[in-house]
Write an enzyme that holds these catalytic residues in place. Structure first.
Site, PDB file in Angstrom:
ATOM      1  N   GLU A 439     -49.807  30.468 -72.701  1.00  0.00           N
ATOM      2  CA  GLU A 439     -51.053  30.958 -73.286  1.00  0.00           C
ATOM      3  C   GLU A 439     -52.169  31.105 -72.245  1.00  0.00           C
ATOM      4  O   GLU A 439     -53.272  30.573 -72.420  1.00  0.00           O
ATOM      5  CB  GLU A 439     -51.479  30.037 -74.433  1.00  0.00           C
ATOM      6  CG  GLU A 439     -50.486  30.060 -75.586  1.00  0.00           C
ATOM      7  CD  GLU A 439     -50.950  29.311 -76.816  1.00  0.00           C
ATOM      8  OE1 GLU A 439     -52.016  28.658 -76.756  1.00  0.00           O
ATOM      9  OE2 GLU A 439     -50.263  29.374 -77.852  1.00  0.00           O
ATOM     10  N   GLU A 514     -43.510  28.968 -79.542  1.00  0.00           N
ATOM     11  CA  GLU A 514     -44.324  28.172 -80.464  1.00  0.00           C
ATOM     12  C   GLU A 514     -44.372  28.894 -81.802  1.00  0.00           C
ATOM     13  O   GLU A 514     -44.572  30.107 -81.861  1.00  0.00           O
ATOM     14  CB  GLU A 514     -45.762  27.971 -79.944  1.00  0.00           C
ATOM     15  CG  GLU A 514     -45.875  27.035 -78.765  1.00  0.00           C
ATOM     16  CD  GLU A 514     -47.314  26.805 -78.323  1.00  0.00           C
ATOM     17  OE1 GLU A 514     -48.232  26.913 -79.172  1.00  0.00           O
ATOM     18  OE2 GLU A 514     -47.522  26.537 -77.131  1.00  0.00           O
TER      19      GLU A 514
END
Length: 943
Positions: A439, A514
C-alpha cells in the site's frame, strides 16, 4: 509420503528452545543464548541528566574509540536497575493514555512521552581465556528500535530498523578470562509502522564463537530440483577467513532426515579465502525418493556443513530445509508439489495479549496452530520481516508464508534490508513469495513505483531465484506497480476491478493479499457505538468493502486467483478502526488478541477445513429480551441444518456452497439446537443453552500449547451450577502462582484499559546538595556527631588529592514521594572511601550481607519528603595523577510492590500466560473472584 508426527515436531522444538549452549559437531562453533539476567531502566529522549549522563563527555564514543559514557561505560553501576529476562517489551508495561499514539494502541510511549521512549539494557558475561583466538560475535535477532550497542565501553554500531537482525564482531574488545559488559540503548520514540510495535530487545540475543575460518551468518543457501523420483540438492556455502591461514580446506556436507539418519554426503577441497575475504563453494547432493514438504506433511531435512582444516573440523553449521516445488499460474492459481492449492491466508502483526511484541517461542507455535485449526494454510508477515522462530513454526507445522520487507526503495538502506531478510529466510520451505511493498499510495500508480518495483524485484531474484515477488496494492489496479509486479497483490476488492485487471494482464498471476477488514467484537451480537462494540455477525465493514463470506466466495470461485489473505487472523493493538479512545485494539481479527475465536472462525473452518463443522451464533443468554427477535446464524459445511428451540423444530434449510444459514427466532430461555445432515444422515449436533448464574472458575491449558514447554497459555472461564460456560460473565479474576512466573494477562476486550502486566514499580532518587567537612580523626565515630553548619563546603570542589584529610563526612539529601511500609528502599553506595559509615536521618544503617555496598533502608527511619544521608569515610587515594576519582555517592532505589495479578473476564473468557521456573517443582496457578468458587491448576514441571 511419510507424515512427521506432532511428537517429532514438539521434541525438535523443545530441543531448540531449551538449549543454552549449542555446539555443532564438536567444532569451534558455539551459539550461546544470553537472554537471562539483564538489567533494564528507562532513560530519557533528550535530557542527558535523566538519561544517566550519556553523551555528555568531552570526547564522545563517536570521537574516540572506547569512550562510551553514562550506562555505556564499563564501570557504570546498574545495581539499582530492574532485573529482566529477554525477550522484553517495555511498551506493553506502560499505562494507557488518551494522549498517546492511536495507531500504537494508546500505550504511553513514543515522542510524546520522552521519559518512556528510551530503554537501556546492560548485561555482564564471562568469556574464558581459552576463547582467545576465536571470533567472538554478538547476535541480535531484533531490537525496537534505533539501537546503539556497546561492548566494554566500545561503540559497535547502530541499527535503525526494529525488524532487522544484526551481528557485531567484538573479538578485539574482549576481556578474556574475565567479565565483559554488553550495553544496548534502544530509542523507540519514532514509529516504523502504523500498528503496535513494542519497544526494546523483543527478540533473542546470542554470543557466537567461531574459528577464524568459518561460515558467515546465514552462510548456506539450499535449493532443490526434483527429477523423476529423486531430488538434486544444491548447497551454496559462503566461507569467511578472519585469520591468516592459507592453504587447502575440505568442505564436507551431509543431509540428514528428521530422525537424524544420514541420507546423502559429499566432500571437496578448495583454497581458503584470503584474510578478511569470502569465497562461495557450491556442491550438489542426490536425495533418493525424498519426503516432500507440504502443508499436511511438513517434512524437513538438515544440511550439516563442516569445514576441515588440516584434518581438523574447525566449523560446523546446520541448515534446516525442505524439498518441494511451488508455482503460480496466471490461469489456475497456486501449485504446491504439482498440485493445485488455494491459499487460505491471514495477515498478522507480532503482538499478543498481555505480552505485546515480546513473544516467547512457544507462543509463535501456539498462534500458528490456532490458524491451522481454523483451516488456514497461509500467513502474510504484515508488514515487516518476522522473527525467525515464527518461520520455524511455519516450517514445522505446515503453514505457507509471504515474507515482507519493511519499506520500498532502491538505495542501500532499502535494498540492504531486503537482502538481509532474503538471505536469512530463503532456506525456509514455508516461504512461497517475497513481498517488497504494501500500500505505497504515493507511488502505486505511477512510473516511480514501476521503477522501484523493477529494481527490487530484480534484486530479489539475484539473491533467491526460486520464489516470485509480490506487492500489496490498494489504490487501483490499473498502472504503475500493478503493471510490472510478478504476482499481483490485490488489497481489497472494493479498491478496483480485479476481473478487469486480470483481463488486461492475463500472464500475471494474482492473489488477494488483503481482504476483509471487517469489524467484530467477540461475544457481542448487537452493535453498541457508545461502548465501542461491533456485532460479531459478518457484515460489510464499509459500503465499498466486503464481508468475509463475500470475499471468500469471490476468490474461491475464480481459479485464476491463487487465494485470499484476510485482514487479520488476530486482533492487535492499535488501529482501533472505526473508533478511537478508549478502544485500544483493532476489530479486524478472526480471533481476538488472545486467540479466542470470533464467530467468523467457524465460517472459515466450514469452508477452509476438511472436517464437519456446526456452529450456532449467538449465545442464548438474553435476560430481559423475552419475546424479541434474535438473529440466529449457523456456520456449517453440512448439506442441510435443522434448528430447534426447546425441541420444537424451526425448520430445515439447505446450505449453499460458501454460505451460512439464518433464522429469525423469538427469544425464550432454554436450548437452541442445530442438527447437521450429510447425504440425508445426521452427522453433527450443536447446542446453545441459557445458563444459570456464575458459580465456579475453570482453568484449562489450551490444546495448542507446545507439550512440556516452558511457556503455557491458560484459558480462564466461569461455569454455572450445571458446569456450563457462562458466555456473558465479566467477573474480575485474581491470580497467584507458585514455582512459575506470570508473563501477561488478557481478555480480548478492545476497550479494556486494564494492565497487561503487574510488575514492581522501581523509581530512583538522586542524592543532591552534596557537601563535605574535613575530619582530623582516623577513627570513625559509631554515632553521628553534631557538625557546625558553617563548616560545610561543596563536596569534592577543588580537592587536593595529594593533601587529603584523614577522613571526611559527606551530607546529602534525597526526596521520597511516599514512605510506605510496603515499599522496599535501598541505597546503592558507590565507593568514595574506605571503612564507610552510613547514617540516614541520623540513624546508623548497616550494609546488606549479599552486597557490602548495598544498604536496605527501613521505613521506620525514613520520612515522606526530604531525607538526609551522611557518609563518614576515609578517602580514596590517587595512584596516578590522571586517575579519575568517583564523586558520586550512589542512588536511592524505591521498589513499590505490584498489585496482585488480575483481569476481568470479557464475555466469558480471559487468558493468562505463564512460564515455568524451578525444574522439578510443579507450577501451581490459583485463581479467585468475589462470590465464585476458586480454581487451581497444577502444571507438571519434570524437565
Amino acid at each position: 509420503m511419510k507424515t512427521i508426527s506432532l511428537q517429532e515436531i514438539l521434541l525438535s522444538f523443545i530441543f531448540l528452545v531449551s538449549i543454552g549452549t549449542f555446539a555443532q559437531s564438536k567444532s569451534d562453533r558455539e551459539l550461546i543464548l544470553i537472554d537471562k539476567d539483564w538489567r533494564f531502566s528507562l532513560g530519557h529522549l533528550y535530557d542527558t541528566q535523566k538519561d544517566f549522563g550519556h553523551a555528555e563527555g568531552y570526547f564522545s564514543y563517536l570521537a574516540k574509540t572506547g569512550f562510551g559514557d553514562g550506562p555505556a561505560a564499563i564501570g557504570f553501576d546498574d545495581r539499582a536497575w530492574r532485573k529482566i529476562n529477554l525477550p522484553h517489551d517495555w511498551a506493553v508495561e506502560q499505562p494507557f493514555s488518551e494522549k498517546a499514539s492511536y495507531s500504537h494502541g494508546f500505550k504511553a510511549g513514543g515522542k510524546g512521552f520522552p521519559e518512556k521512549s528510551i530503554g537501556w539494557y546492560r548485561k555482564k558475561i564471562n568469556i574464558p581465556q581459552s576463547d582467545q583466538g576465536k571470533i567472538i560475535s554478538l547476535k541480535f535477532d531484533g531490537v525496537f528500535r534505533n539501537s546503539k550497542v556497546f561492548f566494554n565501553g566500545y561503540f559497535l554500531g547502530t541499527e535503525e530498523s526494529g525488524y532487522n537482525g544484526f551481528e557485531y564482531d567484538v573479538t578485539a574488545y574482549v576481556n578474556y578470562g574475565g567479565e565483559n559488559t554488553i550495553v544496548v540503548r534502544a530509542d523507540a520514540s519514532m514509529e516504523e509502522g502504523w500498528f503496535y510495535e513494542g519497544a526494546g530487545i523483543y527478540r533473542h540475543v546470542y554470543i557466537q564463537k567461531t574459528n577464524p575460518l568459518h561460515l558467515i551468518q546465514n552462510g548456506t543457501y539450499v535449493t532443490s530440483e526434483i527429477q523423476n523420483d529423486d531430488a538434486e540438492v544444491t548447497a551454496e556455502t559462503t566461507i569467511e577467513n578472519k585469520g591468516n591461514y592459507k592453504g587447502s580446506i575440505e568442505i564436507l556436507q551431509t543431509i540428514l532426515d528428521a530422525s537424524g539418519k544420514e541420507i546423502a554426503t559429499i566432500s571437496g577441497n578448495t583454497l581458503a579465502p584470503e584474510f578478511y575475504k569470502t569465497i562461495k563453494y557450491i556442491s550438489k547432493l542426490k536425495v533418493k525418493n525424498p519426503l516432500l514438504w507440504d502443508i499436511d506433511s511438513p517434512n524437513l531435512y538438515r544440511l550439516l556443513t563442516q569445514i576441515k582444516q588440516e584434518g581438523k573440523n574447525v566449523d560446523s553449521y546446520e541448515t534446516n530445509f525442505g524439498i518441494r516445488t511451488i508455482f503460480f499460474d496466471p490461469e489456475k492459481g497456486f501449485f504446491l508439489n504439482g498440485k493445485s492449492l488455494k491459499l487460505k491466508g491471514t495477515n498478522n502483526h507480532q503482538d499478543h495479549a498481555g505480552i505485546g511484541a515480546a513473544l516467547p517461542d512457544e507462543l509463535q507455535y501456539y498462534r500458528i496452530k490456532k490458524l491451522k485449526d481454523m483451516g488456514s494454510n497461509a500467513y502474510r508477515c504484515s508488514h515487516n520481516p518476522p522473527t525467525s522462530e515464527l518461520l520455524d513454526a511455519c516450517d514445522k507445522l505446515g503453514m505457507l508464508v509471504i515474507d515482507e520487507t519493511r519499506l520500498m526503495g532502491i538505495n542501500y538502506y532499502h535494498l540492504n534490508d531486503l537482502k538481509r531478510m532474503i538471505e536469512r529466510d530463503r532456506n525456509h520451505p514455508s516461504i512461497i513469495c517475497w513481498s517488497v511493498g504494501n500500500e505505497e499510495w504515493n507511488i502505486e500508480g505511477n512510473v516511480i513505483g514501476e521503477r522501484i518495483t523493477n529494481v527490487m524485484q530484480g534484486f530479489s531474484k539475484s539473491i533467491d531465484s526460486t520464489r516470485p515477488v509480490t506487492v500489496g496494492i490498494s489504490s487501483g489496479f490499473k498502472s504503475g506497480i500493478s503493471s510490472v509486479v510478478e504476482i499481483m497483490g490485490y488489497n481489497y476488492m472494493g479498491n478496483g476491478d480485479i476481473d478487469a485487471h486480470r483481463n488486461e494482464f492475463k500472464n500475471q498471476p494474482g492473489m488477494g493479499t488483503e481482504e476483509g477488514s471487517t469489524f467484530t467484537t467477540r461475544g457481542i451480537y448487537f452493535t453498541d457505538d457508545a461502548k465501542h462494540y461491533k456485532s460479531a455477525y459478518d457484515v460489510k465493514p464499509r459500503p465499498t468493502f466486503y464481508s468475509i463470506e463475500e470475499g471468500w466466495k469471490f476468490y474461491a470461485t475464480r481459479p485464476y486467483l491463487a487465494g485470499m489473505f484476510i485482514w487479520t487472523g488476530f486482533d492487535y493493538r492499535g488501529e482501533p478502526t472505526p473508533y478511537g479512545w478508549p478502544s485500544v485494539t483493532s476489530y479486524f481479527g478472526m480471533m481476538d488478541v488472545c486467540g479466542f475465536p470470533k464467530d467468523n472462525v467457524f465460517y472459515l473452518k466450514s469452508w477452509w477445513g476438511n472436517t464437519p463443522v456446526l456452529h450456532i451464533m449467538p449465545h442464548w443468554n438474553w435476560s430481559g429480551m423475552e419475546g424479541k427477535v434474535i438473529d440466529v446464524w449457523v456456520h456449517s459445511n453440512c448439506d442441510e441444518v435443522e434448528l430447534f428451540l426447546n425441541k420444537k423444530s424451526l425448520g430445515k434449510k439447505k446450505m449453499d456452497l460458501y454460505g451460512h444459514l439464518e433464522w429469525k427466532v423469538k427469544y425464550i430461555p432454554g436450548t437452541l439446537e442445530a442438527i447437521g445432515y450429510k447425504n440425508g444422515k445426521k452427522v453433527l449436533a450443536e447446542t446453545q443453552k441459557t445458563t444459570e448464574k456464575s458459580e465456579s472458575i475453570k482453568l484449562s491449558i489450551d490444546k495448542e500449547n507446545v507439550a512440556n514447554a516452558n511457556v503455557s497459555v491458560i484459558t480462564v472461564e466461569v461455569l454455572d451450577k450445571n458446569g456450563l460456560h457462562v458466555p456473558t460473565a465479566n467477573d474480575e479474576i485474581t491470580f497467584s502462582i507458585k514455582n512459575g512466573k506470570i508473563l501477561g494477562v488478557g481478555n480480548g476486550d478492545p476497550t479494556s484499559l486494564e494492565n497487561d502486566q503487574f510488575i514492581d514499580e522501581i523509581t530512583l532518587a538522586s542524592i543532591t546538595n552534596l557537601q563535605e567537612q574535613k575530619l582530623s580523626a582516623t577513627e570513625l565515630p559509631q554515632e553521628l556527631p553534631t557538625y557546625l553548619e558553617k563548616d560545610w563546603n561543596t563536596a569534592f570542589k577543588d580537592r587536593d588529592y595529594k593533601n587529603q584529610a584523614k577522613s571526611y563526612v559527606y551530607r546529602g539529601e534525597f526526596d521520597l514521594k511516599e514512605n510506605s511500609k510496603n515499599n522496599i528502599v535501598n541505597f546503592f553506595y558507590k565507593k568514595i572511601g574506605v571503612e564507610t559509615l552510613v547514617f540516614i536521618n541520623g540513624n546508623r544503617v548497616n550494609s546488606s550481607i549479599e552486597d557490602v555496598q548495598k544498604y536496605i533502608l527501613s521505613s521506620a527511619i525514613l520520612k515522606e519528603g526530604k531525607n538526609t544521608i551522611y557518609i563518614i569515610t576515609k578517602p580514596l587515594q590517587k595512584i596516578k595523577d590522571w586517575d579519575v576519582m568517583n564523586t558520586d555517592l550512589g542512588i536511592i532505589q524505591i521498589v513499590k510492590p505490584s498489585e496482585p495479578w488480575k483481569r476481568k473476564l470479557f464475555n466469558g473468557y480471559a487468558q493468562i500466560i505463564i512460564q515455568k521456573e524451578e525444574k522439578g517443582k510443579d507450577v501451581i496457578l490459583s485463581v479467585s473472584a468475589k462470590g465464585l468458587k476458586a480454581g487451581v491448576l497444577n502444571l507438571s514441571n519434570k524437565q
